[in-house]
Design a protein around this motif. Structure first.
Motif, mmCIF file in Angstrom:
data_model
loop_
_atom_site.group_PDB
_atom_site.id
_atom_site.type_symbol
_atom_site.label_atom_id
_atom_site.label_comp_id
_atom_site.label_asym_id
_atom_site.label_seq_id
_atom_site.Cartn_x
_atom_site.Cartn_y
_atom_site.Cartn_z
ATOM 1 N N THR A 140 -9.546 15.018 -3.840
ATOM 2 C CA THR A 140 -10.157 13.850 -3.209
ATOM 3 C C THR A 140 -11.032 13.169 -4.259
ATOM 4 O O THR A 140 -11.224 13.690 -5.355
ATOM 5 C CB THR A 140 -11.012 14.263 -2.002
ATOM 6 N N ARG A 145 -8.005 11.107 -7.162
ATOM 7 C CA ARG A 145 -6.882 11.179 -6.223
ATOM 8 C C ARG A 145 -5.741 10.210 -6.564
ATOM 9 O O ARG A 145 -4.577 10.598 -6.539
ATOM 10 C CB ARG A 145 -7.353 10.936 -4.794
ATOM 11 N N THR A 146 -6.075 8.967 -6.885
ATOM 12 C CA THR A 146 -5.019 7.996 -7.165
ATOM 13 C C THR A 146 -4.153 8.467 -8.324
ATOM 14 O O THR A 146 -2.913 8.410 -8.251
ATOM 15 C CB THR A 146 -5.606 6.610 -7.478
ATOM 16 N N GLU A 206 0.124 6.917 2.914
ATOM 17 C CA GLU A 206 -0.730 7.932 3.551
ATOM 18 C C GLU A 206 -1.587 8.657 2.520
ATOM 19 O O GLU A 206 -2.803 8.827 2.703
ATOM 20 C CB GLU A 206 0.171 8.920 4.292
ATOM 21 N N LEU A 207 -0.970 9.075 1.420
ATOM 22 C CA LEU A 207 -1.697 9.842 0.403
ATOM 23 C C LEU A 207 -2.738 8.990 -0.313
ATOM 24 O O LEU A 207 -3.784 9.490 -0.732
ATOM 25 C CB LEU A 207 -0.717 10.430 -0.609
ATOM 26 N N LEU A 208 -2.440 7.701 -0.448
ATOM 27 C CA LEU A 208 -3.372 6.791 -1.121
ATOM 28 C C LEU A 208 -4.439 6.251 -0.173
ATOM 29 O O LEU A 208 -5.401 5.629 -0.612
ATOM 30 C CB LEU A 208 -2.603 5.615 -1.736
ATOM 31 N N GLY A 209 -4.244 6.488 1.122
ATOM 32 C CA GLY A 209 -5.168 5.930 2.103
ATOM 33 C C GLY A 209 -5.114 4.421 2.115
ATOM 34 O O GLY A 209 -6.125 3.746 2.333
ATOM 35 N N ALA A 210 -3.920 3.860 1.883
ATOM 36 C CA ALA A 210 -3.753 2.414 1.767
ATOM 37 C C ALA A 210 -3.285 1.815 3.082
ATOM 38 O O ALA A 210 -2.516 2.424 3.820
ATOM 39 C CB ALA A 210 -2.747 2.096 0.662
ATOM 40 N N ASP A 211 -3.746 0.613 3.348
ATOM 41 C CA ASP A 211 -3.397 -0.107 4.575
ATOM 42 C C ASP A 211 -2.324 -1.143 4.257
ATOM 43 O O ASP A 211 -2.575 -2.127 3.560
ATOM 44 C CB ASP A 211 -4.638 -0.795 5.141
ATOM 45 N N ASP A 240 -5.548 1.877 -8.550
ATOM 46 C CA ASP A 240 -6.820 2.209 -7.921
ATOM 47 C C ASP A 240 -7.701 0.955 -7.792
ATOM 48 O O ASP A 240 -8.301 0.712 -6.738
ATOM 49 C CB ASP A 240 -7.540 3.281 -8.740
ATOM 50 N N ARG A 282 -8.869 -0.799 -4.244
ATOM 51 C CA ARG A 282 -10.305 -0.823 -3.925
ATOM 52 C C ARG A 282 -10.843 -2.234 -3.785
ATOM 53 O O ARG A 282 -11.729 -2.493 -2.972
ATOM 54 C CB ARG A 282 -11.094 -0.070 -5.006
#
Length: 202
Positions: A85, A89-90, A143-148, A193, A197
């Motif tokens: 985390t 992570r990226t 999902e793994l990147l937490g991207a929308d 990343d 962000r």
């Protein structure tokens, strides 16, 4: 006293060994070298036993298409469990995706792609599988990147990550490209990343 393995279990185990051996043969020997006899020998069974499960070479490798897909999905899920985390992570996610496309499972898949260009029946199976795997891999990357994905530009930059990884997999076919690849992964992870962000401009 040894307990005999039930016939159904032995049959399932033999089928599994044949499919695993088919993938290994494809990755190492390519399509032309991956005959039923070669696969049977690698699996430790007779050619007759192999043909009992898969009467023709086409039957064997049509089943191997699905098996490769399942193996790629399982590999990705297993290796995504321990991703770090925080700020690393990226980079770890990009590295995981690249390893998926530079490993033996993708190499085997590439040989099937090439063979499918001249085999309509195999092509139909491969195209269907790859379309499904592509969607699954894209969803997992998000999902793994937490991207929308609803954010403008996110879908495209994540897809660009997958396309880049596929290209690195192709570059790795003939020579060990690991040193150059590491630098590319580092730089792309920084770009990805920052984009995720600060917002991606479509």
């Amino acid at each position: 006293m040894a307990v005999r393995q039930p016939q159904q279990d032995r049959s399932r185990a033999t089928r599994q060994r044949l499919l695993e051996s088919a993938i290994e043969a494809l990755a190492e020997l390519g399509w032309a070298g991956s005959t039923v006899a070669v696969v049977a020998e690698r699996a430790g069974v007779s050619r007759g036993a192999a043909q009992h499960h898969f009467p023709t070479r086409e039957d064997l490798f049509a089943a191997a298409v699905g098996f490769v897909g399942d193996a790629r999905r399982l590999w990705t899920r297993e290796h995504s469990i321990d991703l770090p985390t925080g700020p690393e992570r990226t980079r770890a996610v990009v590295d995981l995706i690249v390893r998926l496309y530079t490993g033996p499972l993708f190499r085997a898949a590439l040989h099937m792609w090439v063979a499918a260009t001249s085999d309509p029946q195999l092509r139909e199976s491969v195209v269907t599988l790859e379309a499904h795997l592509g969607r699954e891999t894209h969803k997992l990357a998000l999902e793994l990147l937490g991207a929308d994905e609803s954010t403008p530009g996110v879908r495209e930059i994540v897809q660009a990550t997958l396309d880049m990884a596929r290209g690195l997999g192709l570059a790795n076919l003939l020579t060990d490209d690991s040193k150059r690849r590491a630098g590319i992964i580092d730089r792309w992870a920084e770009i990805l990343d920052t984009a995720l962000r600060t917002g991606v401009k479509a």
